[in-house]
Design a protein around this motif. Structure first.
Motif, short mmCIF file in Angstrom:
data_model
loop_
_atom_site.label_atom_id
_atom_site.label_comp_id
_atom_site.label_asym_id
_atom_site.label_seq_id
_atom_site.Cartn_x
_atom_site.Cartn_y
_atom_site.Cartn_z
N ASN A 286 0.84 -1.19 0.00
CA ASN A 286 0.00 0.00 0.00
C ASN A 286 0.88 1.24 0.00
OD1 ASN A 286 0.39 0.99 2.91
ND2 ASN A 286 -0.26 -1.12 3.24
N ASP A 293 -3.49 5.67 -1.84
CA ASP A 293 -3.66 4.24 -2.08
C ASP A 293 -4.93 3.98 -2.88
OD1 ASP A 293 -2.42 1.58 -1.35
OD2 ASP A 293 -4.47 1.24 -0.65
N THR A 353 -6.48 -0.77 5.09
CA THR A 353 -5.96 -1.97 4.47
C THR A 353 -5.74 -3.09 5.48
OG1 THR A 353 -3.68 -1.18 4.71
CG2 THR A 353 -4.81 -0.67 2.64
#
Length: 379
Positions: A286, A293, A353
């Protein structure tokens, strides 16, 4: 575990069918969660990314039945506020034990690294302080006030011990929000006193003996200087800046739909092989920034979906702070704090994430919204 229990409990809606009396605002929040999931999933399928990528946006989808469940059966306020305070205190106790006894340089939990551990600690502390208005109306208001203040201070302490600088960025923003909210109707002197207390807390945290704050700030300043002077990407901040620069450069080539996860990693490998990017960051999956991102992997459409996930709930909670009855306002304030913290966390790390990152956004969001709606109905 708590999110899973809520999700399983939401299955009772299928046969109990309670009257929900949903409003336009409820549909807007539900639609925002569905939009984020839909755009993320469609983009993932379009780019042929691995199926495990579905794990993150799926949390937003699964929060929808939980919201419906909690609108029908809201949790007890005492359970929510005490849970926040106890969670923050427990997290700070664990960080203190790791730091003082185990001599870990940067304490962390088994399910997250030091950055996300510190951010969650700070978030729990800030949310606990939102309950002071609720505590004033309880029969044991002194005990509740002390518990919530202890939770707020413990959350800050856990963040400081973790050394996670991204969490410290939220303090001035949250401090100003608290000062304005709690001084409402009390005059400018009260506001000035609160801001003065906030400034004093900052100075104290910076000047205490053995404080991690000046050390980590000095490291950050030195990292930035090295990157500016010699493009040094071996430092923590240098690596972040190289990741941001790379993600921004790649995003311009696939502006609308992005490159997907696989495309992003392949492009980074190619740039590293050609000497256009330092190889030290090629294995990061990421961009260490939620906005960049989303932009490089899912394009402008994905970035807009991310902004909607932050800004739509923020707007709904902010309007409730201004217009809802007094019993609902602590939950509205907590919703504003939650969204604001995540928007700031996302500047220096990719919070969404990781499982803990997305769960600590969408599930507290729907819990707070359901409790807010309950207080509006009963006020």
């Amino acid at each position: 575990m708590g999110a899973l229990v809520l999700l399983l409990a939401s299955m009772c809606l299928v046969w109990k069918r309670p009257r929900l009396n949903l409003q336009r605002r409820d549909y807007l929040l539900l639609g925002t969660l569905l939009l984020y999931f839909g755009i993320f999933t469609a983009n993932m399928l379009y780019h042929g990314d691995p199926a495990r990528e579905l794990d993150m946006p799926l949390r937003a989808l699964l929060a929808m039945p939980v919201l419906l469940l909690l609108i029908a059966y809201p949790p007890r306020p005492a359970a929510w506020w005490s849970g926040l305070a106890i969670g923050a205190i427990s997290g700070a106790a664990l960080a203190s034990w790791q730091f003082l006894v185990l001599e870990m340089y940067r304490p962390q939990a088994a399910t997250s690294n030091a950055i996300h551990y510190g951010n969650v600690s700070m978030l729990l502390g800030m949310l606990a302080l939102c309950g002071l208005g609720w505590a004033r109306e309880q029969s044991h208001r002194l005990a509740w006030t002390l518990l919530l203040v202890a939770g707020g201070l413990a959350g800050i302490l856990g963040s400081v011990i973790s050394g996670s600088r991204s969490g410290w960025l939220v303090l001035p923003i949250c401090g100003c929000l608290f000062a304005v909210y709690y001084s409402k109707g009390r005059g400018t002197r009260y506001l000035a006193a609160l801001l003065g207390a906030l400034l004093a807390a900052f100075v104290l945290a910076y000047t205490l003996p053995n404080s991690r704050v000046p050390q980590r700030v000095a490291v950050a300043v030195n990292d930035i200087k090295q990157f500016q002077d010699s493009d040094n990407v071996t430092t923590s901040i240098g690596q972040r800046m190289e990741m941001w620069r790379t993600a921004w450069a790649l995003s311009s080539e696939h502006l609308w739909l992005g490159m997907g996860r696989n495309g992003y990693l392949a492009a980074k490998q190619e740039m590293a092989d050609e000497g256009k990017m330092d190889k030290i960051i090629k294995d990061y999956t990421n961009a260490h920034n939620d906005y960049l991102d989303a932009l490089v992997k899912r394009g402008i459409i994905g970035a807009l979906a991310l902004l909607a996930l932050f800004l739509v709930p923020l707007t709904l909670f902010a309007r409730s702070v201004r217009h809802s009855a007094a019993p609902a306002q602590p939950y509205a304030l907590a919703g504003v704090i939650l969204c604001s913290c995540y928007m700031i966390f996302g500047l220096t790390t990719s919070s969404l994430t990781l499982n803990i990152g997305i769960i600590m956004l969408v599930f507290p969001m729907v819990i707070l919204w359901a409790m807010l709606r309950r207080q509006e109905r009963t006020a």
